[in-house]
Scaffold this motif. Structure first.
Motif, short mmCIF file in Angstrom:
data_model
loop_
_atom_site.label_atom_id
_atom_site.label_comp_id
_atom_site.label_asym_id
_atom_site.label_seq_id
_atom_site.Cartn_x
_atom_site.Cartn_y
_atom_site.Cartn_z
N LEU A 138 0.83 -1.21 0.00
CA LEU A 138 0.00 0.00 0.00
C LEU A 138 0.86 1.25 0.00
O LEU A 138 0.61 2.20 -0.75
N ALA A 139 1.90 1.26 0.83
CA ALA A 139 2.78 2.43 0.91
C ALA A 139 3.45 2.70 -0.44
O ALA A 139 3.50 3.84 -0.92
N TYR A 140 3.95 1.63 -1.09
CA TYR A 140 4.66 1.83 -2.35
C TYR A 140 3.70 2.10 -3.51
O TYR A 140 4.06 2.79 -4.47
N THR A 141 2.46 1.58 -3.43
CA THR A 141 1.48 1.89 -4.47
C THR A 141 1.10 3.36 -4.42
O THR A 141 1.01 4.03 -5.46
N LEU A 142 0.87 3.87 -3.22
CA LEU A 142 0.55 5.29 -3.09
C LEU A 142 1.74 6.16 -3.52
O LEU A 142 1.55 7.22 -4.11
N MET A 143 2.94 5.70 -3.23
CA MET A 143 4.12 6.45 -3.68
C MET A 143 4.20 6.48 -5.20
O MET A 143 4.59 7.49 -5.80
N ALA A 144 3.80 5.37 -5.84
CA ALA A 144 3.79 5.32 -7.31
C ALA A 144 2.76 6.31 -7.86
O ALA A 144 3.01 6.99 -8.86
N TYR A 145 1.59 6.38 -7.23
CA TYR A 145 0.58 7.36 -7.67
C TYR A 145 1.08 8.78 -7.49
O TYR A 145 0.87 9.65 -8.35
N ALA A 146 1.73 9.02 -6.36
CA ALA A 146 2.29 10.36 -6.12
C ALA A 146 3.34 10.70 -7.18
O ALA A 146 3.43 11.85 -7.63
N THR A 147 4.10 9.70 -7.60
CA THR A 147 5.12 9.93 -8.62
C THR A 147 4.48 10.34 -9.94
O THR A 147 4.98 11.23 -10.64
N ARG A 148 3.34 9.72 -10.30
CA ARG A 148 2.64 10.10 -11.53
C ARG A 148 2.12 11.53 -11.45
O ARG A 148 2.19 12.29 -12.42
N MET A 149 1.59 11.89 -10.29
CA MET A 149 1.10 13.26 -10.12
C MET A 149 2.26 14.25 -10.19
O MET A 149 2.11 15.36 -10.72
N ALA A 150 3.40 13.86 -9.67
CA ALA A 150 4.58 14.71 -9.78
C ALA A 150 4.97 14.90 -11.24
O ALA A 150 5.39 16.00 -11.66
N ALA A 151 4.82 13.85 -12.05
CA ALA A 151 5.13 13.96 -13.48
C ALA A 151 4.20 14.96 -14.16
O ALA A 151 4.64 15.78 -14.98
N VAL A 152 2.90 14.91 -13.83
CA VAL A 152 1.95 15.87 -14.40
C VAL A 152 2.30 17.29 -13.96
O VAL A 152 2.24 18.23 -14.76
N PHE A 153 2.66 17.44 -12.70
CA PHE A 153 3.04 18.75 -12.17
C PHE A 153 4.24 19.31 -12.92
O PHE A 153 4.25 20.48 -13.35
N VAL A 154 5.27 18.50 -13.08
CA VAL A 154 6.49 18.95 -13.77
C VAL A 154 6.20 19.27 -15.23
O VAL A 154 6.67 20.29 -15.76
#
Length: 222
Positions: A138-154
């Protein structure tokens, strides 16, 4: 009136320092989480937290995450102040929305990691294997989602900065490369998510320097 104008110039520069702090805190938190909660074959079928160093690393990371989120919001404000008014409401909404979702998802990942830590008490005992695997995934799945959102932000920031001329070409190109890495590489390559705090650090330093040059020109030619 002059004091008000001075505040308008100095506030974004001070907020730019928050981006530097955010980048350092986030990088430290990511490293400590990965050290505290192993991923992949090294952790599969092996409940963790029997090592006190793992517990200490994760507790330290969980302490840093809330502050990283706070400084990230200040960093978003600094970026918006540097870019100025954006006529394209679509890009402006995507930029701000992805930043807010990233913050929320990052907090969710930290909460999941905290849940994994809480089931390891008392010190020196390991959690049950199903609980360990669930919390870790769960922790790493949420981190993966956060990473995708960071990509959209950048990506949205790079497009806005390129269209408005608020960012140089090399920094926009670096942003697009960072976004591609976060979207397609971070899910399969460990530690690749560190490119986001690295990009944030570079952008923050650029904003600080740019505001400093703008302030110098204003002082010379009021």
């Amino acid at each position: 009136m002059e004091q008000h104008g001075q505040q308008v110039l100095e506030t974004p520069r001070a907020a730019g320092l928050a981006g530097v702090v955010f980048a350092l805190l986030l990088a430290a938190a990511i490293v400590l989480v990965r050290l505290g909660i192993p991923e992949g074959a090294a952790a599969a079928g092996t409940p963790g937290f029997t090592d006190s160093a793992q517990r200490k690393a994760l507790r330290t990371a969980l302490t840093l995450v809330p502050f990283a989120g706070i400084f990230f919001l200040w960093f978003v404000g600094a970026v918006r102040a540097h870019v100025g008014a954006v006529e394209d409401k679509f890009l402006a909404t995507v930029f701000l929305g992805s930043g807010l979702v990233y913050t929320a998802t990052m907090f969710g990942s930290a909460a999941a990691a905290a849940a994994v830590l809480s089931v390891g008490h008392p010190t020196g005992t390991a959690p049950q294997l199903p609980t360990w695997d669930f919390g870790r995934h769960l922790a790493y799945t949420l981190m993966a989602y956060a990473t995708r959102m960071a990509a959209v932000f950048v990506c949205s920031m790079s497009v806005i900065g390129r269209r408005l001329g608020a960012l140089p070409r090399w920094l926009s190109a670096l942003g697009f490369l960072t976004a591609l890495t976060l979207l397609f590489v971070a899910s399969s390559v460990r530690w690749a998510e560190l490119v986001f705090p690295a990009w944030s650090l570079v952008l923050s330093v650029y904003i600080i320097l740019a505001r400093g040059r703008a302030g110098t020109r204003t002082a010379e030619h009021p």
